[in-house]
Write a protein that holds these residues in place. Structure first.
Motif, mmCIF file in Angstrom:
data_model
loop_
_atom_site.group_PDB
_atom_site.id
_atom_site.type_symbol
_atom_site.label_atom_id
_atom_site.label_comp_id
_atom_site.label_asym_id
_atom_site.label_seq_id
_atom_site.Cartn_x
_atom_site.Cartn_y
_atom_site.Cartn_z
ATOM 1 N N ASP A 83 0.839 -1.197 0.000
ATOM 2 C CA ASP A 83 0.000 0.000 0.000
ATOM 3 C C ASP A 83 0.872 1.245 0.000
ATOM 4 O OD1 ASP A 83 -2.856 -1.037 0.629
ATOM 5 O OD2 ASP A 83 -1.579 -2.065 2.082
ATOM 6 N N TRP A 84 0.398 2.263 -0.685
ATOM 7 C CA TRP A 84 1.085 3.550 -0.711
ATOM 8 C C TRP A 84 0.052 4.673 -0.746
ATOM 9 C CZ3 TRP A 84 2.000 -0.366 -4.252
ATOM 10 C CH2 TRP A 84 3.206 -1.048 -4.117
ATOM 11 N N LEU A 123 -0.049 8.435 -2.503
ATOM 12 C CA LEU A 123 0.645 9.276 -3.477
ATOM 13 C C LEU A 123 0.010 10.661 -3.512
ATOM 14 C CD1 LEU A 123 0.712 6.648 -6.360
ATOM 15 C CD2 LEU A 123 2.525 7.110 -4.692
ATOM 16 N N SER A 165 2.707 11.302 -9.979
ATOM 17 C CA SER A 165 2.320 10.091 -9.250
ATOM 18 C C SER A 165 1.984 8.929 -10.177
ATOM 19 C CB SER A 165 1.142 10.386 -8.323
ATOM 20 O OG SER A 165 1.573 11.216 -7.265
ATOM 21 N N LEU A 172 6.405 1.683 -8.478
ATOM 22 C CA LEU A 172 6.157 0.941 -7.246
ATOM 23 C C LEU A 172 5.547 -0.430 -7.525
ATOM 24 C CD1 LEU A 172 4.759 3.884 -5.123
ATOM 25 C CD2 LEU A 172 6.912 2.661 -4.706
#
Length: 123
Positions: free
Chosen positions: A7-8, A10, A16, A23
């Motif tokens: 999970d991220w 941005l 992004s 990623l």
């Protein structure tokens, strides 16, 4: 095989889109190139939509294993995406058409706040 997850969060910024692709690609090492390319294309489309039409930070979640990849992209706008007919000469507007044609499944879930657009693809 157990599912792996990442999970991220941005920024709501055009940069992004590239960050999301990087990623995800770093996590899907070892999957077939064709599968990864489809996932990366669809990630680009959903993150672009979240940046252009959504609001707030963009949440990005990926889960993979058992022959499937699931990606979820969250933004804080309550407006749901709509697949629309586009003129053949239009420069944009085909993102969800690509998602609909290339994903094994996709949809939208209400969030608090906003919504999450998800897709699944063959790993």
């Amino acid at each position: 095989m157990e599912q792996a997850r990442a999970d991220w969060v941005l920024a709501s910024d055009a940069r992004s889109v590239t960050r999301a692709r990087t990623l995800i690609a770093q996590r899907l090492i070892g999957l077939p190139d064709e599968s990864v390319e489809v996932v990366l294309l669809l990630v680009s489309e959903l993150v672009t939509n979240a940046v252009r039409h959504g609001s707030g930070p963009v949440g990005l979640h990926v889960a993979w294993g058992n022959g499937t990849v699931r990606v979820e992209v969250h933004d804080q706008s309550p407006e749901w995406p709509v697949v629309r007919a586009v003129d053949r000469d239009a420069l944009d507007g085909r993102g969800l058409i690509l998602v609909d044609g290339l994903a094994t499944g996709w949809g939208v879930m209400a969030g608090k706040p906003g919504k999450t657009v998800w897709f699944t693809a063959k790993a």
